[in-house]
Design a protein around this motif. Sequence first.
Motif, PDB file in Angstrom:
ATOM      1  N   UNK A   1      66.453  36.658 -16.055  1.00  0.00           N
ATOM      2  CA  UNK A   1      66.182  36.279 -14.676  1.00  0.00           C
ATOM      3  C   UNK A   1      67.002  35.045 -14.323  1.00  0.00           C
ATOM      4  N   UNK A   2      67.560  35.027 -13.107  1.00  0.00           N
ATOM      5  CA  UNK A   2      68.275  33.859 -12.623  1.00  0.00           C
ATOM      6  C   UNK A   2      67.356  32.945 -11.838  1.00  0.00           C
ATOM      7  N   UNK A   3      67.401  31.651 -12.152  1.00  0.00           N
ATOM      8  CA  UNK A   3      66.586  30.646 -11.458  1.00  0.00           C
ATOM      9  C   UNK A   3      67.442  29.888 -10.442  1.00  0.00           C
ATOM     10  N   UNK A   4      66.824  29.164  -9.517  1.00  0.00           N
ATOM     11  CA  UNK A   4      67.586  28.368  -8.556  1.00  0.00           C
ATOM     12  C   UNK A   4      68.571  27.439  -9.267  1.00  0.00           C
ATOM     13  N   UNK A   5      69.824  27.469  -8.807  1.00  0.00           N
ATOM     14  CA  UNK A   5      70.847  26.671  -9.481  1.00  0.00           C
ATOM     15  C   UNK A   5      72.023  26.471  -8.531  1.00  0.00           C
ATOM     16  N   UNK A   6      72.113  25.278  -7.967  1.00  0.00           N
ATOM     17  CA  UNK A   6      73.225  24.939  -7.075  1.00  0.00           C
ATOM     18  C   UNK A   6      73.173  23.448  -6.788  1.00  0.00           C
ATOM     19  N   UNK A   7      74.236  22.961  -6.191  1.00  0.00           N
ATOM     20  CA  UNK A   7      74.370  21.519  -6.002  1.00  0.00           C
ATOM     21  C   UNK A   7      73.396  20.935  -4.986  1.00  0.00           C
ATOM     22  N   UNK A   8      72.734  21.792  -4.206  1.00  0.00           N
ATOM     23  CA  UNK A   8      71.761  21.298  -3.250  1.00  0.00           C
ATOM     24  C   UNK A   8      70.422  20.954  -3.860  1.00  0.00           C
ATOM     25  N   UNK A   9      70.259  21.207  -5.159  1.00  0.00           N
ATOM     26  CA  UNK A   9      68.975  20.951  -5.811  1.00  0.00           C
ATOM     27  C   UNK A   9      68.818  19.480  -6.181  1.00  0.00           C
ATOM     28  N   UNK A  10      67.651  18.948  -5.899  1.00  0.00           N
ATOM     29  CA  UNK A  10      67.264  17.637  -6.409  1.00  0.00           C
ATOM     30  C   UNK A  10      66.621  17.807  -7.779  1.00  0.00           C
ATOM     31  N   UNK A  11      66.524  16.725  -8.526  1.00  0.00           N
ATOM     32  CA  UNK A  11      65.867  16.799  -9.837  1.00  0.00           C
ATOM     33  C   UNK A  11      64.451  17.338  -9.708  1.00  0.00           C
TER      34      UNK A  11
ATOM     35  N   UNK B   1      87.756  18.921  -5.610  1.00  0.00           N
ATOM     36  CA  UNK B   1      86.371  18.518  -5.864  1.00  0.00           C
ATOM     37  C   UNK B   1      85.796  19.175  -7.116  1.00  0.00           C
ATOM     38  N   UNK B   2      86.656  19.811  -7.906  1.00  0.00           N
ATOM     39  CA  UNK B   2      86.171  20.559  -9.064  1.00  0.00           C
ATOM     40  C   UNK B   2      85.469  19.666 -10.075  1.00  0.00           C
ATOM     41  N   UNK B   3      86.051  18.545 -10.430  1.00  0.00           N
ATOM     42  CA  UNK B   3      85.452  17.709 -11.479  1.00  0.00           C
ATOM     43  C   UNK B   3      84.085  17.198 -11.050  1.00  0.00           C
ATOM     44  N   UNK B   4      83.943  16.853  -9.780  1.00  0.00           N
ATOM     45  CA  UNK B   4      82.644  16.399  -9.272  1.00  0.00           C
ATOM     46  C   UNK B   4      81.623  17.537  -9.333  1.00  0.00           C
ATOM     47  N   UNK B   5      82.052  18.713  -8.930  1.00  0.00           N
ATOM     48  CA  UNK B   5      81.128  19.850  -8.936  1.00  0.00           C
ATOM     49  C   UNK B   5      80.726  20.204 -10.364  1.00  0.00           C
ATOM     50  N   UNK B   6      81.678  20.182 -11.252  1.00  0.00           N
ATOM     51  CA  UNK B   6      81.382  20.518 -12.645  1.00  0.00           C
ATOM     52  C   UNK B   6      80.333  19.563 -13.221  1.00  0.00           C
TER      53      UNK B   6
ATOM     54  N   UNK C   1      78.036  17.882 -11.691  1.00  0.00           N
ATOM     55  CA  UNK C   1      76.717  18.126 -11.102  1.00  0.00           C
ATOM     56  C   UNK C   1      76.044  19.328 -11.750  1.00  0.00           C
ATOM     57  N   UNK C   2      76.784  20.430 -11.884  1.00  0.00           N
ATOM     58  CA  UNK C   2      76.205  21.638 -12.469  1.00  0.00           C
ATOM     59  C   UNK C   2      75.852  21.426 -13.946  1.00  0.00           C
ATOM     60  N   UNK C   3      76.660  20.671 -14.650  1.00  0.00           N
ATOM     61  CA  UNK C   3      76.373  20.379 -16.051  1.00  0.00           C
ATOM     62  C   UNK C   3      75.081  19.565 -16.168  1.00  0.00           C
ATOM     63  N   UNK C   4      74.902  18.619 -15.262  1.00  0.00           N
ATOM     64  CA  UNK C   4      73.686  17.799 -15.289  1.00  0.00           C
ATOM     65  C   UNK C   4      72.447  18.635 -14.965  1.00  0.00           C
ATOM     66  N   UNK C   5      72.544  19.515 -13.982  1.00  0.00           N
ATOM     67  CA  UNK C   5      71.407  20.352 -13.620  1.00  0.00           C
ATOM     68  C   UNK C   5      71.020  21.284 -14.763  1.00  0.00           C
ATOM     69  N   UNK C   6      72.029  21.844 -15.442  1.00  0.00           N
ATOM     70  CA  UNK C   6      71.748  22.723 -16.581  1.00  0.00           C
ATOM     71  C   UNK C   6      71.016  21.944 -17.681  1.00  0.00           C
ATOM     72  N   UNK C   7      71.480  20.733 -17.936  1.00  0.00           N
ATOM     73  CA  UNK C   7      70.841  19.917 -18.975  1.00  0.00           C
ATOM     74  C   UNK C   7      69.395  19.588 -18.599  1.00  0.00           C
TER      75      UNK C   7
ATOM     76  N   UNK D   1      80.988  31.553  -7.107  1.00  0.00           N
ATOM     77  CA  UNK D   1      81.507  31.053  -8.381  1.00  0.00           C
ATOM     78  C   UNK D   1      81.741  29.545  -8.326  1.00  0.00           C
ATOM     79  N   UNK D   2      81.956  28.956  -9.498  1.00  0.00           N
ATOM     80  CA  UNK D   2      82.073  27.499  -9.556  1.00  0.00           C
ATOM     81  C   UNK D   2      83.300  26.993  -8.808  1.00  0.00           C
ATOM     82  N   UNK D   3      84.378  27.762  -8.802  1.00  0.00           N
ATOM     83  CA  UNK D   3      85.520  27.456  -7.948  1.00  0.00           C
ATOM     84  C   UNK D   3      85.613  28.603  -6.943  1.00  0.00           C
ATOM     85  N   UNK D   4      84.983  28.419  -5.796  1.00  0.00           N
ATOM     86  CA  UNK D   4      84.900  29.484  -4.805  1.00  0.00           C
ATOM     87  C   UNK D   4      85.815  29.237  -3.630  1.00  0.00           C
TER      88      UNK D   4
END
Length: 393
Positions: free
Chosen positions: A367-377, A274-279, A281-287, A216-219
């Motif tokens: 279907x779920x696609x790759x989605x996590x902070x380790x992803x590059x653009x 680190x929640x705000x930083x993580x949020x 990143x995930x918001x940017x990847x979704x966009x 989860x986003x806060x794990x």
Amino acid sequence: MDGFFTVPIDMSSPPCAVSTDRSKRALLTVFQPRLPTADRLLPYLRSIDASHWYTNRGPLLARFERALADHFAVTPDRVVGVANATAGLSASLLAGGSEDAGRNGRPLCILPSWTHEATAVAVLRAGLTPWFHEVAEDDWRLSPEMVADSLRGNPTLGARVSHVMVTAPFGAVVEAEPWRAFSDRFGLPVTIDAASGFDRLRGGPVDAVVSLHATKVLGIGEGGVVIARDAAQAARIRDLVQLGLSDERVIRQAGMNAKLSEYGAAIGLAALEIWSERRATLERLHARYAARLKGETGLSLWAPEGVSSTLMVRLPSRVAVETGQRLVAQGIATRRWWHAGCHRQPAFAAFPRQPLPITEALADSVLGLPFHEGLADADVDAAADTLRAVLPG
């Protein structure tokens, strides 16, 4: 199959990068948990060492619950940290009288089949029987109107219902006020399974449970939090997750051992740092996914109200398994996060259910696609472009 589609990882390549040489089939992982580092944890661990308080409602848990109360916009006396969200759901049902309901001929709990299996397990562990319901096509949710229609249309089963469990799918928000009105009208307690809803959930007039699992986003690894409808309900749940023991060491209702330890609270406090930083990143990847997949005919990207730790797409037809296999062949891991619907699991197959055509269509096309902070653009672009390329014609 558990819903994962995987291929062997080429260990000569970074685990989250797509190889330009597809013959190597380096795996772009669908998920990569991220918990706070040891350096961030160390001050909290030293605090535990100094206090010699390791569990049983310790000072770090109290501090963590206060911080969560601020996030969920409630008073701290409505927040209960628990060992996991499944136990939190069961405790909410028990606090709402599930044991008495079962003995009094009202053993049914209404819940959607389009949910994680943990929701149904929590119902069973609270002594109730699942009655699986359909969700709406547009928002994947159970509504008060749908449940009211079911109760009126099925008077025999309806008379045996004692609780309702609603799922907030993949970071979405379930508005609590309509469910409070439903609860008042029908006399049925309601619990919201908001396992992935940490970001936008705010405390309301019905119980809600959030997962703090590593996915989860806060794990925190394993954990959860109950945001109770009021302080009295929270007090009941707090006792229930400590075997049922009150502050006077009296058990009026048998509970379970589902406390959140000081170590879990320590991880939670560090994760909040680190929640705000993580949020962000995930918001940017979704966009970026949304921009890359825009315009693909029949393909829709799930866009919850809040940030989620998953990226779900609905395919143009019921080809989730086939598409997942094609993606894996190109080095892109996927997951059917909610598998085939709870009602299709052997453990739940005998329980009552409505006709579930929407649920089955979702299960076969989401279907779920790759989605996590380790992803590059470039990883996001590769996953999105590969999905476009492998969609069945």
